[in-house]
Design a protein around this motif. Structure first.
Motif, short mmCIF file in Angstrom:
data_model
loop_
_atom_site.label_atom_id
_atom_site.label_comp_id
_atom_site.label_asym_id
_atom_site.label_seq_id
_atom_site.Cartn_x
_atom_site.Cartn_y
_atom_site.Cartn_z
N VAL A 678 0.86 -1.19 0.00
CA VAL A 678 0.00 0.00 0.00
C VAL A 678 0.89 1.24 0.00
O VAL A 678 2.12 1.13 0.02
CB VAL A 678 -0.93 0.01 1.24
CG1 VAL A 678 -2.00 -1.07 1.13
CG2 VAL A 678 -0.13 -0.15 2.53
N SER A 679 0.28 2.42 -0.01
CA SER A 679 1.04 3.68 -0.09
C SER A 679 2.01 3.84 1.08
O SER A 679 3.08 4.44 0.94
CB SER A 679 0.10 4.88 -0.13
OG SER A 679 -0.64 4.84 -1.33
N SER A 680 1.65 3.30 2.26
CA SER A 680 2.53 3.48 3.43
C SER A 680 3.59 2.38 3.56
O SER A 680 4.37 2.36 4.51
CB SER A 680 1.68 3.54 4.70
OG SER A 680 0.86 2.39 4.78
N SER A 681 3.62 1.42 2.60
CA SER A 681 4.66 0.37 2.62
C SER A 681 6.03 1.02 2.45
O SER A 681 6.21 1.92 1.63
CB SER A 681 4.44 -0.62 1.49
OG SER A 681 3.21 -1.27 1.62
N VAL A 682 7.00 0.52 3.23
CA VAL A 682 8.37 1.05 3.13
C VAL A 682 9.08 0.35 1.98
O VAL A 682 8.97 -0.86 1.81
CB VAL A 682 9.14 0.87 4.45
CG1 VAL A 682 10.57 1.38 4.32
CG2 VAL A 682 8.42 1.61 5.58
N VAL A 683 9.82 1.14 1.17
CA VAL A 683 10.60 0.57 0.06
C VAL A 683 12.02 0.31 0.58
O VAL A 683 12.66 1.20 1.13
CB VAL A 683 10.65 1.56 -1.13
CG1 VAL A 683 11.55 1.01 -2.24
CG2 VAL A 683 9.26 1.82 -1.67
N TYR A 684 12.48 -0.94 0.40
CA TYR A 684 13.83 -1.32 0.86
C TYR A 684 14.74 -1.58 -0.34
O TYR A 684 14.38 -2.31 -1.26
CB TYR A 684 13.76 -2.58 1.73
CG TYR A 684 13.25 -2.30 3.13
CD1 TYR A 684 14.11 -1.80 4.11
CD2 TYR A 684 11.91 -2.51 3.45
CE1 TYR A 684 13.63 -1.53 5.39
CE2 TYR A 684 11.43 -2.23 4.71
CZ TYR A 684 12.29 -1.74 5.69
OH TYR A 684 11.83 -1.45 6.94
N PHE A 685 15.91 -0.97 -0.31
CA PHE A 685 16.93 -1.26 -1.33
C PHE A 685 18.08 -2.05 -0.71
O PHE A 685 19.13 -2.18 -1.32
CB PHE A 685 17.47 0.05 -1.91
CG PHE A 685 16.48 0.79 -2.76
CD1 PHE A 685 16.20 0.37 -4.06
CD2 PHE A 685 15.80 1.90 -2.27
CE1 PHE A 685 15.28 1.05 -4.85
CE2 PHE A 685 14.88 2.58 -3.04
CZ PHE A 685 14.61 2.15 -4.33
#
Length: 769
Positions: A678-685
């Motif tokens: 969802v929009s509040s999901s954190v993106v991890y690199f």
């Protein structure tokens, strides 16, 4: 150099290399990843890395089974198959264009009654009533006035023929410009400036498409037949590259890799010149010297094969009916002499001056077309120029005929059987020599008459070509440039010949020109003049000389051709380094970094990088604290091609670089396929996402689309080095760091802007519009 390792090294764990990792990513159902937007530049390093990974996979799989081995062999052979297909199609199209142009050019003057699809020459070949002296006259071929009124001669017949000539010319050019305007706007011009830009890594979607191929082929015939001062040679390179692009789409090896596709297009350009001039070796050298940006040895062999197949196909069609690949084949019977190098070099000077004049005048006119109301009426412009051309061309027999035939006649040596005005010499009644070796003779009234007509034709061609090149129809520049040079050369040749005849006791003629000998060949001067003018306009040297001797078969005359080509280049370069194609690239603002340009200014990376002082900070992503909503907002609010990824905003330590398009597609795909994003999901690199409480939304791991080895320079790297890196590695952007901390970014457009600024040009003028 960290990037070079990323490209060539076969790392055991592909997880270590972001670019290599893309291949795993492609195995998933993930459409369009790592393709490029229209009017963007490709990333050569990334494309090369992807191809290396693809090749590695195929090689390792080929050991597993016989079927995989066969697939790997087919993959290896696909390059040669594409070259074969390009050669066959471009050769066939060139043959059809040549035949159609021949017929439609003659259609302006008359028609063959026995078979209307025959050109004038073919019509009279088949006639039994043609005599040798009147080989151009036969009852089956009738001019329009004779057909309509029954009178072949007289003022009324002349006026009617004149009127119909103009009418046909206007009809052909109107059809050409209308088809281009309605169906394929990219089919106009010569196409070589755009192909140079595309081969340097720029994407112009549709420029090499099927519609462009079809419309360019049809309108090229119409444009050349209309009698305008243009040639078909440049557009044939565009046609061949369209063929190359068409066949690339059949093989995923080329259709999915923009770098590999450009190797094929380089070879296709060679095939285009091969069929345009009947010069296979010249074609390969033209591609290498003039259009290609990246030309590995493998491409050289494939270009050679494509050019060979294309030339062979054209020879099978035999469009000129002389069992040659070209219209201009000549055989001279006398050698050239050292003293003749002086007029040859003077022709080289003329070629250089004409090249400079043409480029400056044509660019000024094209700029005017772009910036004033004139550009809004392309159809009207084409009609006006065609009308003026036809009106002025018809009265002069040298401008009435097609330019190719004119050049052919100017190149020809006067044999005993020639009926041209240019061969109207006063014969010595006591002459009893072999037919081939006719001595120098005084010029007759026909020659002097021809000289006046040629002088008028020269002025006409010089002026009208300036306004013709760049209109919204297919238009090549090779033939008009050669015509200007051939006319000037023939005039000089006749002048030298008459001087040698009347003043053979002068010291310069004494050693090599005895009375009664055949000393001077005016046709050779025309050939040298043609090479000089073409060199002055395009700045070609090696490929030009090879094309000229393949074109005419004049192998013995390489030294005069070389002298003229080098002189014309030196003279033209003294007034400005850019040839006509580079000038049009600059005019259109294509992002093209010319390998030949020298950068000598002492600026540093920190002077060019963005953000500058007073600019907002650089748009970056963090490795583990950006949400999907943050990423989407960043994409929406900016138009950058990609974003650096840093450890945190405080440390600014660089991790890698991620492409905008890959980010957009990855998020779109994750929302469709992955539950809980969802929009509040954190993106991890990062390598591993941390364990999160069950109440938190599911994280999105995008390590796979991250390039972990982006090219970086320090802030004190000289711009000379940065420019060189951009040229030789074909970068889209490079990041500027100091001790691992990200300071800024330099894109290809920043480099181009900076170079323009250093040359006191408006930096915004070089941006593609």
């Amino acid at each position: 150099m960290e990037v070079a390792e990323g490209v060539s090294a076969a790392t055991p764990t592909e997880e270590m290399n972001g670019a290599g990792n893309l291949m795993d990513f492609l195995d998933e159902p993930f459409p369009d990843v790592s393709t490029y937007e229209d009017f963007h530049t490709i990333d050569w390093l990334r494309e090369k890395s992807r191809d290396t990974d693809r090749h590695r996979k195929i090689t390792s799989k080929s050991k597993e089974s016989l079927w995989e081995l066969i697939k790997s062999l087919l993959d290896a052979w696909s390059g040669w198959v594409v070259m074969l297909l390009i050669g066959l199609l471009s050769g066939t199209l060139a043959g059809v264009i040549d035949l159609a142009v021949d017929w439609m050019t003659d259609l302006k003057e008359g028609v063959c009654l026995s078979a209307f699809w025959y050109s004038h020459e073919q019509c009279c070949w088949t006639s039994n009533e043609t005599t040798f002296d009147d080989r151009d006259k036969c009852p089956q071929w009738q001019k329009w006035a004779e057909l309509m009124t029954g009178h072949a001669e007289g003022a009324g017949a002349y006026v009617l023929n004149y009127f119909l000539y103009i009418l046909w010319a206007l009809l052909f050019s109107f059809l050409a410009v209308s088809l281009v305007r309605v169906f394929a706007p990219y089919a106009c011009g010569s196409g070589i400036p755009e192909i140079k830009t595309i081969l340097s890594g720029f994407i112009i979607r549709g420029y090499l498409g099927k519609w462009t191929l079809l419309i360019k082929t049809v309108t090229l015939v119409l444009a050349v037949s209309s009698g305008l001062s243009l040639g078909k040679e440049g557009p044939l390179v565009h046609v061949a590259c369209c063929c190359g692009n068409l066949f690339c789409s059949l093989f995923s090896k080329y259709s999915k890799n923009e770098g590999k596709r450009r190797e094929v297009l380089s070879a296709a350009a060679a095939a285009g010149v091969s069929v345009a001039f009947g010069a296979p070796i010249g074609g390969v050298l033209f591609s290498l010297e003039e259009v290609s940006y990246y030309f590995p040895l493998k491409t050289l062999w494939r270009s050679f094969f494509a050019a060979l197949v294309a030339a062979f196909t054209l020879r099978s069609i035999n469009p000129f009916g002389n069992s040659r690949l070209v219209l201009f084949y000549v055989e001279y019977h006398t050698p050239w002499y050292m003293a003749e190098l002086v007029p040859f070099i003077l022709l080289g000077v003329f070629g250089g001056l004409w090249g400079t004049l043409f480029i400056r005048a044509n660019i000024a006119w094209c700029r005017r077309r772009k910036t004033t109301q004139l550009g809004k009426y392309p159809v009207l412009e084409v009609i006006a120029v065609t009308g003026i051309t036809a009106l002025l061309a018809y009265p002069n027999p040298y401008t009435r005929r097609s330019t190719s035939e004119l050049i052919s006649e100017l190149f020809n040596d006067c044999g005993a059987l020639e009926s041209s005005q240019l061969c109207d010499y006063v014969n010595n009644p006591n002459m009893s020599r072999p037919v081939d070796d006719i001595p120098d003779r005084p010029a007759g009234p026909g020659v002097y008459n021809a000289l006046w007509q040629l002088t008028l034709a020269l002025i006409f061609k010089i002026v009208i070509t300036i306004f013709t090149f760049g209109m919204k129809i297919p238009s090549g520049l090779f033939i008009p440039s050669m015509a200007v040079g051939a006319i000037a050369g023939r005039i000089v040749g006749i002048a030298v010949e008459q001087m040698a005849y009347h003043h053979h006791d002068w010291i310069i003629f004494k050693n090599w020109c005895r009375p009664g000998a055949d000393c001077v060949t005016p046709g050779l001067y025309a050939m040298v003049g043609a090479a000089a003018c073409l060199g002055g306009v395009t700045r070609m040297t090696v490929s030009l000389v090879v094309i000229m001797f393949e074109l005419t078969g004049g192998l013995e005359y390489i030294v005069p051709l070389m002298a003229a080509a080098v002189t014309s280049k030196w003279v033209a370069d003294a007034f400005g380094k850019e040839g006509i194609y580079e000038s049009h690239i600059l005019l259109n603002g294509y992002p093209y970094l010319d390998v030949r340009d020298e950068f000598t200014h002492r600026t540093l990376a920190t002077d060019v990088m963005r953000p500058r002082r007073n600019d907002p900070p650089l748009a970056v992503l963090t490795q583990d604290s950006t949400t999907v909503e943050d990423v989407e907002t960043l994409i929406k609010d900016t138009d950058y091609n990609g974003f650096p990824v840093v450890v945190s905003r405080e440390s600014e330590r660089l991790i890698g670089f991620v492409q905008r398009r890959d980010l957009t597609l990855a998020i779109k795909n994750a929302r469709q396929k992955q539950d809980g994003v969802v929009s509040s999901s954190v993106v991890y690199f990062t390598e591993d996402a941390p364990q999160l409480p069950a109440s938190n939304p599911q994280p999105l791991k995008l390590r796979r689309i991250l390039n972990l080895s982006p090219f970086t320079v320090t802030d004190h790297t000289p711009m000379e080095t940065v420019v060189d890196i951009f040229r030789k590695l074909g970068l889209r952007q490079c990041l500027v760091t100091r001790s691992g901390r990200l300071l800024g970014i330099i894109t290809k457009k920043d480099v181009l802007r900076h170079m323009a600024q250093m040359m006191n040009q408006d930096p915004e003028s070089i941006m593609f519009n």
